[in-house]
Design a protein around this motif. Sequence first.
Motif, PDB file in Angstrom:
ATOM      1  N   ARG A 106       0.826  -1.214   0.000  1.00 22.36           N
ATOM      2  CA  ARG A 106       0.000   0.000   0.000  1.00 22.36           C
ATOM      3  C   ARG A 106       0.858   1.260   0.000  1.00 22.36           C
ATOM      4  NH1 ARG A 106      -5.414  -0.729   3.762  1.00 22.36           N
ATOM      5  NH2 ARG A 106      -6.434  -2.278   2.440  1.00 22.36           N
ATOM      6  N   VAL A 107       1.960   1.240   0.717  1.00 22.12           N
ATOM      7  CA  VAL A 107       2.837   2.417   0.726  1.00 22.12           C
ATOM      8  C   VAL A 107       3.523   2.559  -0.629  1.00 22.12           C
ATOM      9  CG1 VAL A 107       4.839   3.485   1.797  1.00 22.12           C
ATOM     10  CG2 VAL A 107       3.157   2.332   3.212  1.00 22.12           C
ATOM     11  N   GLY A 108       3.945   1.423  -1.224  1.00 27.45           N
ATOM     12  CA  GLY A 108       4.545   1.485  -2.554  1.00 27.45           C
ATOM     13  C   GLY A 108       3.575   2.055  -3.576  1.00 27.45           C
ATOM     14  N   ALA A 109       2.285   1.722  -3.425  1.00 24.46           N
ATOM     15  CA  ALA A 109       1.268   2.199  -4.373  1.00 24.46           C
ATOM     16  C   ALA A 109       1.121   3.714  -4.337  1.00 24.46           C
ATOM     17  CB  ALA A 109      -0.076   1.541  -4.071  1.00 24.46           C
ATOM     18  N   VAL A 110       1.605   4.355  -3.270  1.00 27.96           N
ATOM     19  CA  VAL A 110       1.549   5.827  -3.201  1.00 27.96           C
ATOM     20  C   VAL A 110       2.340   6.435  -4.355  1.00 27.96           C
ATOM     21  CG1 VAL A 110       2.311   7.817  -1.840  1.00 27.96           C
ATOM     22  CG2 VAL A 110       1.092   5.946  -0.736  1.00 27.96           C
ATOM     23  N   ASN A 111       3.405   5.763  -4.814  1.00 25.71           N
ATOM     24  CA  ASN A 111       4.170   6.282  -5.957  1.00 25.71           C
ATOM     25  C   ASN A 111       3.294   6.382  -7.193  1.00 25.71           C
ATOM     26  OD1 ASN A 111       7.170   6.651  -5.367  1.00 25.71           O
ATOM     27  ND2 ASN A 111       6.756   4.698  -4.404  1.00 25.71           N
TER      28      ASN A 111
END
Length: 551
Positions: A106-111
Amino acid sequence: MGALLGAGHQVGEALVPVLIGVVIDRAVAGSDAGALARWLVVLAVVYAGLALSFRFGAWSGERAAVRADHDLRVRLVRRVLEPGGGAEEGRLPGALANITTEDARRVGAVNMALMLGISALTGILVCAVVLLRTSVQLGLVVLLGTPVLLWLGHLLSKPLETRSEAEQERAAHASAVAADLVSGLRVLKGIGGEAAALHRYRTTSGDSLRATLRAARAQAFQSGMVLALTGCLIAAVALVGGRLATQGSISLGQLVSAVGLTLFLLGPLEVLASVNAEMAQGRASAGRIAEVLATPYAVRAGDGALPRPVRGAVRLRGVRHGGLDGVDLDIEPGELLGVVATDPAHAAALLRCLARHTDPDSGDVELDGVPLRDLDPGELRTAVLVADHDADLFEGTVRGNVAGSVGTSGDATGDPAGDPAVVDAAMEAAGVTQDLRALPYGDGTAVSERGRSLSGGQRQRVALARALAADRPVLVVHDPTTAVDAVTEARIAAGIRQTRKGRTTVLVTTSPALLSVTDRVVLLVEGRIADTAPHTDLVRRHETYRAAVLA
């Protein structure tokens, strides 16, 4: 790169209705076939550019998201495996696995969300500029309405962030409980505890489901409200544009462009709504990841150097920790020492101090005169190996586990990492060689996850052989023969003494067979050393020792 190409795609999308309006005014209205052909070529070029920009922009954004996800996973795994420890305290393995996978994703998807958000804002800006050039009133509706819409979307995302955090917390707990139950499945079946375990998991899973539904409702409410607000903005633009066209302030082509741009706005504004949701979920997951990464170390690396060579002299001076009450003990280099604790918690506390999983509350543990707290825990474990009673095995082969060779996938391979003679001697001493006759492929027999394909006694003997094959100057072993028969235990005891001759070895156990081969035994009663003597002497003169060892 993703944001730049995505912005190019949105600029192209915004230019399409503008070009259609130009075609109407300059070619269709004047029936100019040449101008029509020229502007259609321009339109085709714009379409090709925006298509390529979308393709490579999405690739770049997705690549950035996956790389960030991977980097976070590596950082989390490195923190969990850090010799200083601490990250696992208060967290079940399943919870850490959930943080390392789902939260990192989910944090990676912020990119990707940032790439999409920047692209959408660029599209809105181009749309506003075009509308301003067409009509100041149209441009102002967009320029003033968009920030208000973004602000309202941010406010609406707050409940989603809170509920998303709760959702991930409950999901991690459910995963942890499931992993805990699966690892103890055999024991549960043995004691008839399946019903209680099933009830526990159903309760935990139900809590996770309710948290997920609350988060889904919050996301649906946020998306619906933002969509409704977006519709209001688009309606306002269409209303103002239509009124200007009827008044003759703008041409037919400009009206078509304005309507097209209004419809185009729906896409970027919907993207911004989804970006708000992604950011809310990403912030919740980022907080959980930050908690793991910021967990204080259980022990800190000192600035001292490991003695070279390591003689193996271990000294405890006034050690107080976890029930140990001022333990003073000298272990000579090359000594085979037995330790009997009447309270298992005191044995566990001693093992934690010797392995430097923790530092004593007071007092010191020394190796060749150097306090362990002054050493790097990772470097210390190249000299001192504490083999836990419940050590796990890896997937791979029997020999690969004993040799301690681990492949790039994290599985024990069949290619030995150590000296074959040392590995063979360790397997012989631990009684593994005798087991190989019953295994289908000898030492090449496959071992499943955590060694579940082997019996309890076989797992224990393979783990002991692995500890012996490591050939550390100091070896501490905790109850290595609780799952083997008396004859095999006596053979293993003799094998340990022979294999470890000349190197310091500590056997923390209550097994008479193991204690009988030690040079001396230390008896811990109520966290203090009550007596020290050879096994036979303690049996003869100490009733507490007889109760602990022979009962």
